[in-house]
Design a protein around this motif. Structure first.
Motif, mmCIF file in Angstrom:
data_model
loop_
_atom_site.group_PDB
_atom_site.id
_atom_site.type_symbol
_atom_site.label_atom_id
_atom_site.label_comp_id
_atom_site.label_asym_id
_atom_site.label_seq_id
_atom_site.Cartn_x
_atom_site.Cartn_y
_atom_site.Cartn_z
ATOM 1 N N PRO A 1 116.712 46.558 51.299
ATOM 2 C CA PRO A 1 116.534 45.729 50.095
ATOM 3 C C PRO A 1 116.100 46.593 48.918
ATOM 4 N N ASP A 2 116.542 46.216 47.732
ATOM 5 C CA ASP A 2 116.238 47.010 46.536
ATOM 6 C C ASP A 2 114.895 46.566 45.946
ATOM 7 N N ILE A 3 113.831 46.859 46.680
ATOM 8 C CA ILE A 3 112.488 46.505 46.226
ATOM 9 C C ILE A 3 112.006 47.584 45.254
ATOM 10 N N SER B 1 112.360 42.268 43.916
ATOM 11 C CA SER B 1 113.730 42.748 44.109
ATOM 12 C C SER B 1 114.381 42.968 42.754
ATOM 13 N N TRP B 2 115.124 44.075 42.646
ATOM 14 C CA TRP B 2 115.686 44.433 41.347
ATOM 15 C C TRP B 2 116.918 43.603 40.991
ATOM 16 N N LEU C 1 110.499 37.302 49.082
ATOM 17 C CA LEU C 1 109.446 38.279 49.347
ATOM 18 C C LEU C 1 108.147 37.556 49.680
ATOM 19 N N ILE D 1 116.869 36.744 48.347
ATOM 20 C CA ILE D 1 115.796 37.462 49.039
ATOM 21 C C ILE D 1 114.461 36.794 48.719
ATOM 22 N N TRP E 1 112.566 34.611 40.679
ATOM 23 C CA TRP E 1 112.463 35.877 41.380
ATOM 24 C C TRP E 1 111.121 35.930 42.089
#
Length: 386
Positions: free
Chosen positions: A70-72, A131-132, A141, A139, A178
């Protein structure tokens, strides 16, 4: 949609932060750096296998670059956001498809530093992960804990960790929301070093400035003494300002105290110069009535009258048959103002000279300086405690 899920349900990603140390808090740049490692967990259904079919192997280690991650990212970081997950690191994959990662590093974010209570200040800094590119519909979180773990934490020499909070929340952005996992660190400065090495010397130096009015005017060291204290306070003020942010949003109360003491020291220099000017002024020049009233209000004339009368008595003891009169006694005869003692005997008061004016001015400045320093230190203690 993340490519590692087979259904339309959002992917759950767990985030934990294990704080190891407070690396640096830069008051000038208003940043905080910590040493910590993160824990990321999620389930990749494409990576699941049956252990029975593979020699009962239940977990494996693989390179991060070989699997989907994941793009965290860390918000407000001063580093590259794409470097949060080290592609050369390893990930642990279990047979049920769960993935576990422990990225380790130095994380730096911007943090608003409030310096009003310096050096007894408390700071609150936030590490916000999100996340980006994937919103909450893709996603989710979350964090299973409400407090930052101190299991691996080592105490800082400058800051005390009061509390570490963890909050999971969703924020609307555009047409979607988000997810954010926010780690809040509350710190308190250890002020003993600043108190012993900066505050106490400045307070002591400030009080030393009071005693410049007790030095004799004919000693020649009063101006040098005052200017030396002024320069010392200026150096300390520079040291304090260099450790504080270059901002006008908030001013340190201790910095204001140093500035006021610097102003008071400058006024002491002016008062000392004026006092020396009066001291070295010729006694033959007339003293105004208002100035004479000021001298008597400072109880200077009576003291000088006593000392002059003692000088006359000493001279009379050394004379024979009263053959001559001293200049001091002649001065007293010329005075227009008379005083009476307890027996009713009338004595002429001494004339007001410019040296007496200088002495009266020193006495007034000494009392004003004591009041000034006591008032400033009292106000400083009140505002620091509150």
């Amino acid at each position: 949609m993340p490519r590692n899920v087979k259904s339309s349900d959002p992917l759950n990603v767990g985030i934990e932060l294990y704080l190891m140390s407070i690396d640096e808090i830069n008051e000038v740049r208003q940043t905080i750096s910590i040493i910590a490692f993160l824990e990321f967990t999620w389930t990749d259904t494409f990576l699941a296998w049956t252990p029975f079919e593979y020699s009962n192997i239940t977990s494996i280690n693989v390179k991060v670059k070989d699997i989907w991650t994941p793009d965290i990212v860390l918000e407000s970081t001063l580093d590259k956001q794409t470097d949060l997950l080290d592609k050369d690191g390893n990930a642990i994959i279990s047979s049920d498809g769960s993935v576990l990662m422990w990225p380790y590093g130095r994380y730096t974010v911007s943090c608003k530093i409030f310096i009003g209570q310096f050096p007894f200040d408390e700071q609150t800094c936030v590490f916000d992960f999100l996340s980006w590119t994937f919103p909450s519909s893709n996603i989710v979180l979350n964090s299973s804990s409400t407090e930052i773990s101190k299991k691996y934490y080592k105490e800082s020499g400058e800051w005390t960790l009061k509390r570490g909070k963890v909050i999971s929340e969703s924020r609307p952005t555009g047409e979607d929301t988000w997810d954010h996992v926010v780690f809040t660190i509350e710190l308190q400065r250890k002020s003993l070093f600043v108190v012993l090495n900066i505050m106490l010397p400045i307070i002591c130096i400030s009080f030393l400035n009071t005693f410049c009015f007790m030095l004799p005017s004919d000693g020649g060291e009063r101006i040098t003494y005052c200017i030396s204290l002024f320069l010392t306070l200026a150096v300390f003020m520079t040291i304090v300002n260099d450790s504080l942010p270059e901002t006008s949003d908030e001013v340190s109360k201790f910095g204001v105290y140093i500035g006021l003491q610097l102003i008071g020291c400058g006024l002491s220099i002016i008062a000392t110069v004026f006092s020396l000017y009066c001291y070295h002024k010729s006694d033959h020049k007339h003293v105004n009535v208002c100035v004479q009233f000021f001298v008597r209000a400072m109880c200077v004339s009576r003291c000088h009258h006593t000392s002059r009368q003692q000088d006359i008595n000493n001279v009379d003891e050394n004379t024979s048959n009263g053959e001559f009169i001293t200049a001091a006694s002649a001065t007293i005869v010329e005075c227009d103002t008379c005083l009476s003692d307890e027996n009713g005997t009338i004595h002429q008061s001494p004339p007001i000279t410019w040296k007496m004016v200088s002495f009266a001015l020193d006495r007034l400045c000494f009392m004003a300086s004591i009041v000034w320093h006591v008032l400033l230190i009292s106000v400083l203690l009140v505002v620091m405690v509150s």
